[in-house]
Scaffold this motif. Sequence first.
Motif, PDB file in Angstrom:
ATOM      1  N   GLU A 317      32.808  44.404 -27.540  1.00  0.00           N
ATOM      2  CA  GLU A 317      32.246  45.152 -28.751  1.00  0.00           C
ATOM      3  C   GLU A 317      33.138  44.621 -29.996  1.00  0.00           C
ATOM      4  O   GLU A 317      32.485  44.945 -30.969  1.00  0.00           O
ATOM      5  CB  GLU A 317      32.393  46.714 -28.821  1.00  0.00           C
ATOM      6  N   TYR A 318      34.447  44.610 -29.794  1.00  0.00           N
ATOM      7  CA  TYR A 318      35.287  44.069 -30.879  1.00  0.00           C
ATOM      8  C   TYR A 318      35.225  42.560 -31.086  1.00  0.00           C
ATOM      9  O   TYR A 318      34.947  42.297 -32.308  1.00  0.00           O
ATOM     10  CB  TYR A 318      36.723  44.238 -30.477  1.00  0.00           C
ATOM     11  N   SER A 328      39.346  49.335 -26.468  1.00  0.00           N
ATOM     12  CA  SER A 328      39.363  47.891 -26.294  1.00  0.00           C
ATOM     13  C   SER A 328      40.799  47.634 -25.736  1.00  0.00           C
ATOM     14  O   SER A 328      40.658  46.570 -24.853  1.00  0.00           O
ATOM     15  CB  SER A 328      39.660  47.591 -27.741  1.00  0.00           C
ATOM     16  N   ASP A 329      41.822  48.601 -25.628  1.00  0.00           N
ATOM     17  CA  ASP A 329      42.996  48.218 -24.855  1.00  0.00           C
ATOM     18  C   ASP A 329      42.999  48.566 -23.546  1.00  0.00           C
ATOM     19  O   ASP A 329      43.250  47.609 -22.475  1.00  0.00           O
ATOM     20  CB  ASP A 329      44.145  49.162 -25.422  1.00  0.00           C
ATOM     21  N   GLU A 403      30.120  48.423 -22.114  1.00  0.00           N
ATOM     22  CA  GLU A 403      29.879  49.681 -22.922  1.00  0.00           C
ATOM     23  C   GLU A 403      31.167  50.502 -23.023  1.00  0.00           C
ATOM     24  O   GLU A 403      31.654  50.973 -21.855  1.00  0.00           O
ATOM     25  CB  GLU A 403      28.512  50.573 -22.604  1.00  0.00           C
ATOM     26  N   PRO A 404      31.669  50.684 -24.210  1.00  0.00           N
ATOM     27  CA  PRO A 404      33.118  51.187 -24.361  1.00  0.00           C
ATOM     28  C   PRO A 404      32.944  52.758 -23.722  1.00  0.00           C
ATOM     29  O   PRO A 404      34.043  53.003 -23.053  1.00  0.00           O
ATOM     30  CB  PRO A 404      33.497  51.059 -25.636  1.00  0.00           C
ATOM     31  N   SER A 405      31.853  53.408 -23.898  1.00  0.00           N
ATOM     32  CA  SER A 405      31.952  54.729 -23.543  1.00  0.00           C
ATOM     33  C   SER A 405      31.904  55.081 -22.050  1.00  0.00           C
ATOM     34  O   SER A 405      32.355  56.163 -21.420  1.00  0.00           O
ATOM     35  CB  SER A 405      30.587  55.424 -24.060  1.00  0.00           C
ATOM     36  N   TYR A 406      31.552  53.855 -21.042  1.00  0.00           N
ATOM     37  CA  TYR A 406      31.660  53.875 -19.817  1.00  0.00           C
ATOM     38  C   TYR A 406      32.881  53.811 -19.269  1.00  0.00           C
ATOM     39  O   TYR A 406      33.203  53.903 -18.126  1.00  0.00           O
ATOM     40  CB  TYR A 406      30.456  52.912 -19.273  1.00  0.00           C
ATOM     41  N   ARG A 407      33.750  53.280 -20.215  1.00  0.00           N
ATOM     42  CA  ARG A 407      35.308  52.950 -19.657  1.00  0.00           C
ATOM     43  C   ARG A 407      36.006  54.294 -19.585  1.00  0.00           C
ATOM     44  O   ARG A 407      35.815  55.017 -20.362  1.00  0.00           O
ATOM     45  CB  ARG A 407      35.805  51.930 -20.632  1.00  0.00           C
TER      46      ARG A 407
END
Length: 431
Positions: A317-318, A328-329, A403-407
Amino acid sequence: MKLHFLMPHMVLLIIIIHELFCIHISAETLVSSPQFSPITPLSSSMPRQVEEENHQKDYSHKKVLLVLVIIAIALSVLILSILCLWIYHIKHPSKSKRKNVLNSDAEKGNPPAQFLSKFSSIELVGLKKGCIPIIDYKKIEKSTNNFQENNILGIGGFGCVYKAHFDENFDVAVKKLHCHTQNALREFENEVDLLSKVQHPNIISLLGCSNDGDMKFIVYELMENGSLEAQLHGPSRGSGLTWHARLKIALDTARALEYLHEHCYPSVIHRDMKSSNILLDENFNAKLSDFGLAIIDGSQKKKNIKLSGTLGYVAPEYLLDGKLSDKSDVYAYGVVLLELLLGRKPVEKLSAAQCQSLVTWAMPQLTDRSKLQNIVDPVIKNSMDLKHLYQVAAVAVLCVQPEPSYRPLITDVLHSLIPLVPVELGGTLRV
């Protein structure tokens, strides 16, 4: 608990008691007032009058009892409310308190005490902004033997890191930066500023800095075992890292990220999380380093942040949309976890014109237990509990979700790893 926290509740209680007593006094007045007393023109009505008066007294006593019961209930509710608010206040400290923790570190802004004592024999030019030691450039030059190549510990985007010998039994690492561009100067200032404010056992310690025109220098504590990248992908090919040692490195790194994401206010996004920025001391304790690209969470919304990072670690996404967050990290951390498990680089060349990312290659096999054992680093393949292997692989899969929300949050990752690391290495596992 502070007095100002209790004052509104005490005032409320006084008002309630005052109103209830006013109601009681009004009732007493109505009962005892002559203008409301019954008229008895005949003496024969006296017993009836006495009976009514007794009835009115009983009614008055019941009113008093009712008022006392209401006051007791109101007081109980108030005490319970204060107790609940106090418990919430303890479990969820205000942002201002979190900010004070960071500010207190910033005000201290000093290298750890064990290093400060060793600086006594070194000529210091002064203190930057009142807190960071400025070391004389000539001392830097002499300590690195005029920056000889055999003292190079690593090479970065804007310069090299050298081993420096300041005094007997006092070796440090010196990063030499060529700040000919605005970007290089910005990274230097950003790293010095951030590292002067954060102090954590799993974050590299800033000892001082220096400059000589366009050349800038940052002095850190020396990490004897170099970077995780060198240990995994260098000549030893990870042979010095056992299964439990790798899990400890993963745990230490997660603790560093949790501190940045959850315990700094505003939170800090590292933005260059990778194995070459995880340094290992003589006991293989891991510390996160290189904060030149780190940013305060939310600042990317206020100004245009240039896309930065290392291929293979940058979250999709970034990379595609420029959307940056603490997740992201977490993605980059997941890539490091895969490196520890599989012993492979984050990006590998298939040919002169084609590369393959570790995430793309590993994902189909990570979720298949029959295939997972075949791709694990041969160095650790026969030294682990398979159940623990599946758990770590599951954590890595979650971290590198597109997908960031799944992390998961890094805190969740940390709590997942603690039971897998032996007690003597900082976990809760009893071997």
